[in-house]
Write a protein that holds these residues in place. Sequence first.
Motif, PDB file in Angstrom:
ATOM      1  N   GLY A 183       0.791  -1.215   0.000  1.00  0.00           N
ATOM      2  CA  GLY A 183       0.000   0.000   0.000  1.00  0.00           C
ATOM      3  C   GLY A 183       0.827   1.271   0.000  1.00  0.00           C
ATOM      4  O   GLY A 183       0.307   2.353  -0.295  1.00  0.00           O
ATOM      5  N   GLU A 184       2.093   1.166   0.316  1.00  0.00           N
ATOM      6  CA  GLU A 184       2.962   2.338   0.328  1.00  0.00           C
ATOM      7  C   GLU A 184       3.496   2.637  -1.072  1.00  0.00           C
ATOM      8  O   GLU A 184       3.249   1.906  -2.025  1.00  0.00           O
ATOM      9  N   SER A 185       4.250   3.752  -1.158  1.00  0.00           N
ATOM     10  CA  SER A 185       4.785   4.205  -2.438  1.00  0.00           C
ATOM     11  C   SER A 185       6.299   4.189  -2.413  1.00  0.00           C
ATOM     12  O   SER A 185       6.917   4.209  -1.341  1.00  0.00           O
ATOM     13  N   LEU A 186       6.875   4.174  -3.596  1.00  0.00           N
ATOM     14  CA  LEU A 186       8.327   4.144  -3.715  1.00  0.00           C
ATOM     15  C   LEU A 186       8.728   4.679  -5.083  1.00  0.00           C
ATOM     16  O   LEU A 186       7.991   4.504  -6.060  1.00  0.00           O
ATOM     17  N   ASN A 187       9.878   5.330  -5.132  1.00  0.00           N
ATOM     18  CA  ASN A 187      10.450   5.785  -6.392  1.00  0.00           C
ATOM     19  C   ASN A 187      11.748   5.058  -6.669  1.00  0.00           C
ATOM     20  O   ASN A 187      12.536   4.836  -5.752  1.00  0.00           O
ATOM     21  N   VAL A 188      11.974   4.736  -7.928  1.00  0.00           N
ATOM     22  CA  VAL A 188      13.283   4.279  -8.373  1.00  0.00           C
ATOM     23  C   VAL A 188      13.702   5.184  -9.517  1.00  0.00           C
ATOM     24  O   VAL A 188      12.871   5.615 -10.315  1.00  0.00           O
ATOM     25  N   SER A 189      14.985   5.493  -9.569  1.00  0.00           N
ATOM     26  CA  SER A 189      15.486   6.403 -10.590  1.00  0.00           C
ATOM     27  C   SER A 189      16.669   5.785 -11.314  1.00  0.00           C
ATOM     28  O   SER A 189      17.352   4.906 -10.781  1.00  0.00           O
ATOM     29  N   CYS A 190      16.902   6.285 -12.515  1.00  0.00           N
ATOM     30  CA  CYS A 190      17.994   5.789 -13.338  1.00  0.00           C
ATOM     31  C   CYS A 190      18.726   6.988 -13.921  1.00  0.00           C
ATOM     32  O   CYS A 190      18.089   7.886 -14.478  1.00  0.00           O
ATOM     33  N   THR A 191      20.023   6.980 -13.783  1.00  0.00           N
ATOM     34  CA  THR A 191      20.844   8.043 -14.340  1.00  0.00           C
ATOM     35  C   THR A 191      21.743   7.459 -15.419  1.00  0.00           C
ATOM     36  O   THR A 191      22.426   6.466 -15.182  1.00  0.00           O
ATOM     37  N   ALA A 192      21.704   8.090 -16.565  1.00  0.00           N
ATOM     38  CA  ALA A 192      22.504   7.630 -17.694  1.00  0.00           C
ATOM     39  C   ALA A 192      23.706   8.527 -17.895  1.00  0.00           C
ATOM     40  O   ALA A 192      23.654   9.735 -17.684  1.00  0.00           O
ATOM     41  N   SER A 193      24.803   7.947 -18.348  1.00  0.00           N
ATOM     42  CA  SER A 193      26.001   8.700 -18.716  1.00  0.00           C
ATOM     43  C   SER A 193      26.584   8.073 -19.969  1.00  0.00           C
ATOM     44  O   SER A 193      26.227   6.967 -20.358  1.00  0.00           O
ATOM     45  N   GLY A 194      27.467   8.788 -20.584  1.00  0.00           N
ATOM     46  CA  GLY A 194      28.051   8.315 -21.840  1.00  0.00           C
ATOM     47  C   GLY A 194      27.315   8.940 -23.014  1.00  0.00           C
ATOM     48  O   GLY A 194      26.985  10.114 -22.994  1.00  0.00           O
ATOM     49  N   SER A 195      27.025   8.162 -23.996  1.00  0.00           N
ATOM     50  CA  SER A 195      26.400   8.660 -25.225  1.00  0.00           C
ATOM     51  C   SER A 195      24.884   8.792 -25.069  1.00  0.00           C
ATOM     52  O   SER A 195      24.104   8.133 -25.759  1.00  0.00           O
ATOM     53  N   ASN A 211      14.325  16.419 -19.490  1.00  0.00           N
ATOM     54  CA  ASN A 211      14.389  16.828 -20.893  1.00  0.00           C
ATOM     55  C   ASN A 211      15.704  16.456 -21.555  1.00  0.00           C
ATOM     56  O   ASN A 211      15.781  16.406 -22.777  1.00  0.00           O
ATOM     57  N   ALA A 212      16.702  16.197 -20.767  1.00  0.00           N
ATOM     58  CA  ALA A 212      18.003  15.839 -21.340  1.00  0.00           C
ATOM     59  C   ALA A 212      18.094  14.361 -21.678  1.00  0.00           C
ATOM     60  O   ALA A 212      19.098  13.916 -22.250  1.00  0.00           O
ATOM     61  N   TRP A 213      17.073  13.621 -21.319  1.00  0.00           N
ATOM     62  CA  TRP A 213      17.044  12.178 -21.582  1.00  0.00           C
ATOM     63  C   TRP A 213      18.218  11.473 -20.903  1.00  0.00           C
ATOM     64  O   TRP A 213      18.732  10.479 -21.418  1.00  0.00           O
ATOM     65  N   ASP A 214      18.639  11.979 -19.754  1.00  0.00           N
ATOM     66  CA  ASP A 214      19.697  11.268 -19.045  1.00  0.00           C
ATOM     67  C   ASP A 214      19.279  10.832 -17.645  1.00  0.00           C
ATOM     68  O   ASP A 214      20.111  10.326 -16.888  1.00  0.00           O
ATOM     69  N   MET A 215      18.034  11.041 -17.319  1.00  0.00           N
ATOM     70  CA  MET A 215      17.547  10.544 -16.056  1.00  0.00           C
ATOM     71  C   MET A 215      16.061  10.245 -16.170  1.00  0.00           C
ATOM     72  O   MET A 215      15.302  11.054 -16.703  1.00  0.00           O
ATOM     73  N   TRP A 216      15.637   9.109 -15.666  1.00  0.00           N
ATOM     74  CA  TRP A 216      14.226   8.783 -15.665  1.00  0.00           C
ATOM     75  C   TRP A 216      13.884   8.046 -14.380  1.00  0.00           C
ATOM     76  O   TRP A 216      14.742   7.423 -13.755  1.00  0.00           O
ATOM     77  N   SER A 217      12.639   8.190 -14.010  1.00  0.00           N
ATOM     78  CA  SER A 217      12.185   7.646 -12.732  1.00  0.00           C
ATOM     79  C   SER A 217      10.892   6.874 -12.903  1.00  0.00           C
ATOM     80  O   SER A 217      10.148   7.087 -13.864  1.00  0.00           O
ATOM     81  N   LEU A 218      10.654   6.006 -11.966  1.00  0.00           N
ATOM     82  CA  LEU A 218       9.403   5.251 -11.913  1.00  0.00           C
ATOM     83  C   LEU A 218       8.795   5.494 -10.541  1.00  0.00           C
ATOM     84  O   LEU A 218       9.384   5.128  -9.524  1.00  0.00           O
ATOM     85  N   ARG A 219       7.653   6.146 -10.543  1.00  0.00           N
ATOM     86  CA  ARG A 219       6.921   6.394  -9.315  1.00  0.00           C
ATOM     87  C   ARG A 219       5.919   5.268  -9.148  1.00  0.00           C
ATOM     88  O   ARG A 219       5.078   5.041 -10.024  1.00  0.00           O
ATOM     89  N   MET A 220       6.001   4.558  -8.050  1.00  0.00           N
ATOM     90  CA  MET A 220       5.156   3.388  -7.827  1.00  0.00           C
ATOM     91  C   MET A 220       4.248   3.637  -6.622  1.00  0.00           C
ATOM     92  O   MET A 220       4.747   3.904  -5.521  1.00  0.00           O
ATOM     93  N   LEU A 221       2.963   3.567  -6.859  1.00  0.00           N
ATOM     94  CA  LEU A 221       1.970   3.772  -5.809  1.00  0.00           C
ATOM     95  C   LEU A 221       1.263   2.460  -5.485  1.00  0.00           C
ATOM     96  O   LEU A 221       1.224   1.539  -6.295  1.00  0.00           O
TER      97      LEU A 221
END
Length: 119
Positions: free
Chosen positions: A15-27, A73-83
Amino acid sequence: QVQLVESGGGLVQAGESLNVSCTASGSVTSIYAMGWYRQAPGKERELVAETDRDGRTNYALSAEGRFTLSRDNAWDMWSLRMLSLKPEDTPVYYCQAGVITVEASYDYWGQGTQVTVST
Protein backbone atom coordinates in the motif's frame (compact mmCIF):
# COMPACT_ATOMS: atom_id res chain seq x y z
CA GLN A 1 28.35 3.30 -24.86
CA VAL A 2 25.79 4.16 -22.24
CA GLN A 3 26.15 3.51 -18.54
CA LEU A 4 23.08 3.25 -16.34
CA VAL A 5 22.93 3.49 -12.56
CA GLU A 6 19.74 2.89 -10.61
CA SER A 7 18.91 4.38 -7.24
CA GLY A 8 16.00 4.11 -4.88
CA GLY A 9 14.28 0.87 -4.15
CA GLY A 10 14.18 -0.70 -0.73
CA LEU A 11 11.69 -2.22 1.67
CA VAL A 12 8.14 -0.91 2.00
CA GLN A 13 4.84 -2.22 3.24
CA ALA A 14 1.95 -3.09 0.98
CA GLY A 15 0.00 0.00 0.00
CA GLU A 16 2.96 2.34 0.33
CA SER A 17 4.78 4.21 -2.44
CA LEU A 18 8.33 4.14 -3.72
CA ASN A 19 10.45 5.79 -6.39
CA VAL A 20 13.28 4.28 -8.37
CA SER A 21 15.49 6.40 -10.59
CA CYS A 22 17.99 5.79 -13.34
CA THR A 23 20.84 8.04 -14.34
CA ALA A 24 22.50 7.63 -17.69
CA SER A 25 26.00 8.70 -18.72
CA GLY A 26 28.05 8.32 -21.84
CA SER A 27 26.40 8.66 -25.23
CA VAL A 28 23.02 9.77 -23.85
CA THR A 29 22.14 11.63 -27.04
CA SER A 30 21.94 8.27 -28.78
CA ILE A 31 19.24 7.01 -26.42
CA TYR A 32 16.01 6.48 -28.32
CA ALA A 33 13.95 4.72 -25.70
CA MET A 34 14.10 4.24 -21.96
CA GLY A 35 12.20 2.14 -19.57
CA TRP A 36 11.92 -0.08 -16.53
CA TYR A 37 11.79 -3.85 -16.37
CA ARG A 38 11.60 -6.21 -13.45
CA GLN A 39 12.59 -9.78 -12.84
CA ALA A 40 11.61 -12.17 -10.09
CA PRO A 41 13.78 -15.22 -9.26
CA GLY A 42 13.23 -18.00 -11.76
CA LYS A 43 11.15 -15.82 -14.05
CA GLU A 44 11.81 -13.89 -17.22
CA ARG A 45 12.47 -10.18 -17.17
CA GLU A 46 9.26 -8.32 -17.91
CA LEU A 47 8.42 -4.82 -19.04
CA VAL A 48 7.01 -2.42 -16.48
CA ALA A 49 6.98 0.84 -18.44
CA GLU A 50 8.75 2.38 -21.40
CA THR A 51 8.81 5.58 -23.41
CA ASP A 52 10.54 6.76 -26.56
CA ARG A 53 11.43 9.92 -28.45
CA ASP A 54 8.35 9.51 -30.65
CA GLY A 55 6.27 10.27 -27.59
CA ARG A 56 4.94 6.78 -27.02
CA THR A 57 4.64 5.49 -23.48
CA ASN A 58 3.55 1.97 -22.60
CA TYR A 59 2.79 0.36 -19.27
CA ALA A 60 2.34 -3.25 -18.34
CA LEU A 61 -1.22 -4.03 -17.31
CA SER A 62 0.01 -4.61 -13.78
CA ALA A 63 1.49 -1.11 -13.70
CA GLU A 64 -1.27 0.93 -15.33
CA GLY A 65 -2.90 3.36 -12.96
CA ARG A 66 -0.33 2.77 -10.21
CA PHE A 67 3.07 3.47 -11.77
CA THR A 68 4.24 6.59 -13.59
CA LEU A 69 7.33 6.82 -15.76
CA SER A 70 8.89 10.27 -16.02
CA ARG A 71 12.10 11.62 -17.49
CA ASP A 72 14.04 14.81 -17.69
CA ASN A 73 14.39 16.83 -20.89
CA ALA A 74 18.00 15.84 -21.34
CA TRP A 75 17.04 12.18 -21.58
CA ASP A 76 19.70 11.27 -19.04
CA MET A 77 17.55 10.54 -16.06
CA TRP A 78 14.23 8.78 -15.67
CA SER A 79 12.19 7.65 -12.73
CA LEU A 80 9.40 5.25 -11.91
CA ARG A 81 6.92 6.39 -9.32
CA MET A 82 5.16 3.39 -7.83
CA LEU A 83 1.97 3.77 -5.81
CA SER A 84 -0.15 1.28 -3.90
CA LEU A 85 2.57 -1.32 -3.98
CA LYS A 86 1.64 -4.98 -3.71
CA PRO A 87 3.74 -7.97 -2.62
CA GLU A 88 3.86 -9.11 -6.25
CA ASP A 89 5.68 -5.86 -7.11
CA THR A 90 8.66 -7.18 -5.19
CA PRO A 91 11.21 -8.19 -7.94
CA VAL A 92 14.52 -6.58 -8.89
CA TYR A 93 13.92 -3.53 -11.07
CA TYR A 94 16.21 -2.76 -13.99
CA CYS A 95 16.39 0.42 -16.01
CA GLN A 96 16.91 0.03 -19.71
CA ALA A 97 18.04 2.32 -22.49
CA GLY A 98 17.55 1.59 -26.15
CA VAL A 99 20.16 3.07 -28.45
CA ILE A 100 19.94 3.30 -32.21
CA THR A 101 23.01 3.99 -34.32
CA VAL A 102 23.62 3.87 -38.04
CA GLU A 103 25.05 0.39 -37.64
CA ALA A 104 22.69 -1.29 -35.20
CA SER A 105 20.47 -0.99 -32.17
CA TYR A 106 21.52 -1.88 -28.63
CA ASP A 107 19.96 -2.28 -25.22
CA TYR A 108 21.82 -1.16 -22.14
CA TRP A 109 20.89 -2.21 -18.63
CA GLY A 110 21.50 -0.99 -15.14
CA GLN A 111 22.68 -3.31 -12.38
CA GLY A 112 19.23 -3.58 -10.85
CA THR A 113 17.69 -2.36 -7.63
CA GLN A 114 15.68 -4.51 -5.25
CA VAL A 115 12.16 -3.54 -4.30
CA THR A 116 10.61 -5.55 -1.50
CA VAL A 117 6.97 -5.13 -0.56
CA SER A 118 5.97 -6.77 2.69
CA THR A 119 2.45 -7.68 3.75
